[in-house]
Design a protein around this motif. Structure first.
Motif, PDB file in Angstrom:
ATOM      1  N   VAL A 171       0.841  -1.204   0.000  1.00 15.38           N
ATOM      2  CA  VAL A 171       0.000   0.000   0.000  1.00 15.38           C
ATOM      3  C   VAL A 171       0.876   1.254   0.000  1.00 15.38           C
ATOM      4  O   VAL A 171       0.632   2.197  -0.753  1.00 15.38           O
ATOM      5  N   ILE A 172       1.896   1.274   0.840  1.00 15.05           N
ATOM      6  CA  ILE A 172       2.800   2.433   0.925  1.00 15.05           C
ATOM      7  C   ILE A 172       3.554   2.627  -0.394  1.00 15.05           C
ATOM      8  O   ILE A 172       3.728   3.758  -0.856  1.00 15.05           O
ATOM      9  N   LEU A 173       3.976   1.549  -1.014  1.00 17.17           N
ATOM     10  CA  LEU A 173       4.645   1.640  -2.310  1.00 17.17           C
ATOM     11  C   LEU A 173       3.711   2.250  -3.355  1.00 17.17           C
ATOM     12  O   LEU A 173       4.109   3.144  -4.119  1.00 17.17           O
ATOM     13  N   ILE A 174       2.480   1.805  -3.384  1.00 13.76           N
ATOM     14  CA  ILE A 174       1.507   2.350  -4.335  1.00 13.76           C
ATOM     15  C   ILE A 174       1.220   3.812  -4.015  1.00 13.76           C
ATOM     16  O   ILE A 174       1.085   4.641  -4.913  1.00 13.76           O
ATOM     17  N   TYR A 175       1.167   4.152  -2.744  1.00 14.85           N
ATOM     18  CA  TYR A 175       0.980   5.550  -2.326  1.00 14.85           C
ATOM     19  C   TYR A 175       2.111   6.420  -2.888  1.00 14.85           C
ATOM     20  O   TYR A 175       1.872   7.509  -3.423  1.00 14.85           O
ATOM     21  N   ALA A 176       3.338   5.939  -2.790  1.00 16.98           N
ATOM     22  CA  ALA A 176       4.491   6.682  -3.331  1.00 16.98           C
ATOM     23  C   ALA A 176       4.369   6.833  -4.848  1.00 16.98           C
ATOM     24  O   ALA A 176       4.670   7.910  -5.402  1.00 16.98           O
ATOM     25  N   VAL A 177       3.912   5.793  -5.523  1.00 16.23           N
ATOM     26  CA  VAL A 177       3.707   5.861  -6.977  1.00 16.23           C
ATOM     27  C   VAL A 177       2.633   6.902  -7.303  1.00 16.23           C
ATOM     28  O   VAL A 177       2.767   7.668  -8.260  1.00 16.23           O
ATOM     29  N   GLU A 178       1.581   6.962  -6.484  1.00 18.52           N
ATOM     30  CA  GLU A 178       0.529   7.963  -6.676  1.00 18.52           C
ATOM     31  C   GLU A 178       1.106   9.373  -6.634  1.00 18.52           C
ATOM     32  O   GLU A 178       0.793  10.210  -7.491  1.00 18.52           O
ATOM     33  N   LEU A 179       1.923   9.623  -5.634  1.00 19.89           N
ATOM     34  CA  LEU A 179       2.512  10.957  -5.494  1.00 19.89           C
ATOM     35  C   LEU A 179       3.370  11.301  -6.711  1.00 19.89           C
ATOM     36  O   LEU A 179       3.293  12.416  -7.240  1.00 19.89           O
ATOM     37  N   LEU A 180       4.165  10.353  -7.150  1.00 17.14           N
ATOM     38  CA  LEU A 180       5.023  10.566  -8.313  1.00 17.14           C
ATOM     39  C   LEU A 180       4.198  10.847  -9.573  1.00 17.14           C
ATOM     40  O   LEU A 180       4.490  11.795 -10.318  1.00 17.14           O
ATOM     41  N   ILE A 181       3.166  10.063  -9.798  1.00 16.84           N
ATOM     42  CA  ILE A 181       2.302  10.277 -10.968  1.00 16.84           C
ATOM     43  C   ILE A 181       1.664  11.659 -10.911  1.00 16.84           C
ATOM     44  O   ILE A 181       1.650  12.392 -11.908  1.00 16.84           O
ATOM     45  N   LEU A 182       1.137  12.034  -9.757  1.00 14.89           N
ATOM     46  CA  LEU A 182       0.493  13.346  -9.628  1.00 14.89           C
ATOM     47  C   LEU A 182       1.457  14.490  -9.944  1.00 14.89           C
ATOM     48  O   LEU A 182       1.101  15.431 -10.653  1.00 14.89           O
ATOM     49  N   VAL A 183       2.669  14.404  -9.421  1.00 13.83           N
ATOM     50  CA  VAL A 183       3.645  15.470  -9.651  1.00 13.83           C
ATOM     51  C   VAL A 183       4.017  15.551 -11.130  1.00 13.83           C
ATOM     52  O   VAL A 183       3.958  16.627 -11.740  1.00 13.83           O
ATOM     53  N   ILE A 184       4.366  14.437 -11.723  1.00 12.78           N
ATOM     54  CA  ILE A 184       4.811  14.436 -13.119  1.00 12.78           C
ATOM     55  C   ILE A 184       3.700  14.903 -14.054  1.00 12.78           C
ATOM     56  O   ILE A 184       3.905  15.779 -14.901  1.00 12.78           O
ATOM     57  N   VAL A 185       2.514  14.346 -13.889  1.00 12.63           N
ATOM     58  CA  VAL A 185       1.433  14.681 -14.807  1.00 12.63           C
ATOM     59  C   VAL A 185       0.921  16.103 -14.572  1.00 12.63           C
ATOM     60  O   VAL A 185       0.505  16.774 -15.511  1.00 12.63           O
ATOM     61  N   SER A 186       0.976  16.597 -13.342  1.00  9.53           N
ATOM     62  CA  SER A 186       0.605  17.996 -13.085  1.00  9.53           C
ATOM     63  C   SER A 186       1.557  18.944 -13.801  1.00  9.53           C
ATOM     64  O   SER A 186       1.128  19.958 -14.371  1.00  9.53           O
ATOM     65  N   LEU A 187       2.830  18.620 -13.772  1.00 10.07           N
ATOM     66  CA  LEU A 187       3.804  19.454 -14.488  1.00 10.07           C
ATOM     67  C   LEU A 187       3.560  19.417 -15.998  1.00 10.07           C
ATOM     68  O   LEU A 187       3.625  20.450 -16.668  1.00 10.07           O
ATOM     69  N   VAL A 188       3.245  18.239 -16.521  1.00  9.14           N
ATOM     70  CA  VAL A 188       2.926  18.124 -17.949  1.00  9.14           C
ATOM     71  C   VAL A 188       1.678  18.947 -18.257  1.00  9.14           C
ATOM     72  O   VAL A 188       1.633  19.688 -19.247  1.00  9.14           O
ATOM     73  N   GLY A 189       0.657  18.838 -17.401  1.00  8.39           N
ATOM     74  CA  GLY A 189      -0.565  19.618 -17.592  1.00  8.39           C
ATOM     75  C   GLY A 189      -0.301  21.112 -17.545  1.00  8.39           C
ATOM     76  O   GLY A 189      -0.842  21.877 -18.345  1.00  8.39           O
TER      77      GLY A 189
END
Length: 189
Positions: free
Chosen positions: A8-26
């Motif tokens: 769960v914690i690993l997936i949580y970290a992946v969530e944060l990474l996806i949000l940051v990267i895709v927000s910057l792209v957006g």
């Protein structure tokens, strides 16, 4: 039947990474593809959602969470939902104030205010259950074991934990939005 907090914690970290990267792209590329009027329409939808209260927020997030919990397709929906959220956040900030500093603040708020932490953990639980069950299903199809009662119970436990967390998150989010409404308006113009 095991529920893996480490997963769960690993997936949580992946969530944060996806949000940051895709927000910057957006933020940087989104305005090239999405019009400001479309973003204004999304903003109106979000504002009307808040007026409907925490139950509506919960039901909206529960629909997303339920799709994430479905074995096999859940992990794909997990990525899609996070990418969409991050992209829209980036575009919205680009149009509203065009400030990378405000985007960083918005990301921090999204990820680290209590509702964000709880909501993202809920999604991580659903996705962890989906991934675990999907792995077990693939192994079963390969003849490397079979899916039994304990695997189904584990999937249900992951999902039930996510539902409880989403309910809490929706109420906290509603409180945060109503308490911070004026600050949000000042930051986004």
């Amino acid at each position: 039947m095991t529920v893996s907090i480490k997963r769960v914690i690993l997936i949580y970290a992946v969530e944060l990474l996806i949000l940051v990267i895709v927000s910057l792209v957006g933020f940087y590329l989104g305005p090239l593809f999405i019009s400001q009027s479309m973003v204004a329409s999304l903003q109106n939808q979000l504002e009307s959602t808040v007026k409907l209260g925490p139950s509506y927020i919960f039901l909206h997030n529960l629909a997303i969470d339920t799709l994430m919990a479905i074995p096999v397709i859940g992990p794909f929906f997990f990525v899609f939902a996070l990418a969409t959220t991050g992209f829209v956040l980036g575009i919205y900030i680009a149009y509203a104030v065009n400030s990378i500093i405000v985007l960083i603040i918005a990301l921090l708020v999204t990820m680290f205010l209590p509702h964000g932490i709880i909501e993202l953990l809920a999604y991580a639980f659903s996705t962890a259950g989906s991934l675990t069950f999907t792995r077990n299903l693939i192994n079963s199809l390969r003849g490397e074991g079979r899916i039994g009662r304990s695997e189904v119970i584990a999937l249900i436990i992951y999902y039930l934990i996510s539902i409880v967390l989403l309910y809490i998150a929706a109420n906290v989010e509603y409180f945060e939005i109503t308490a911070l409404k004026n600050l949000i308006r000042v930051m986004t113009g």
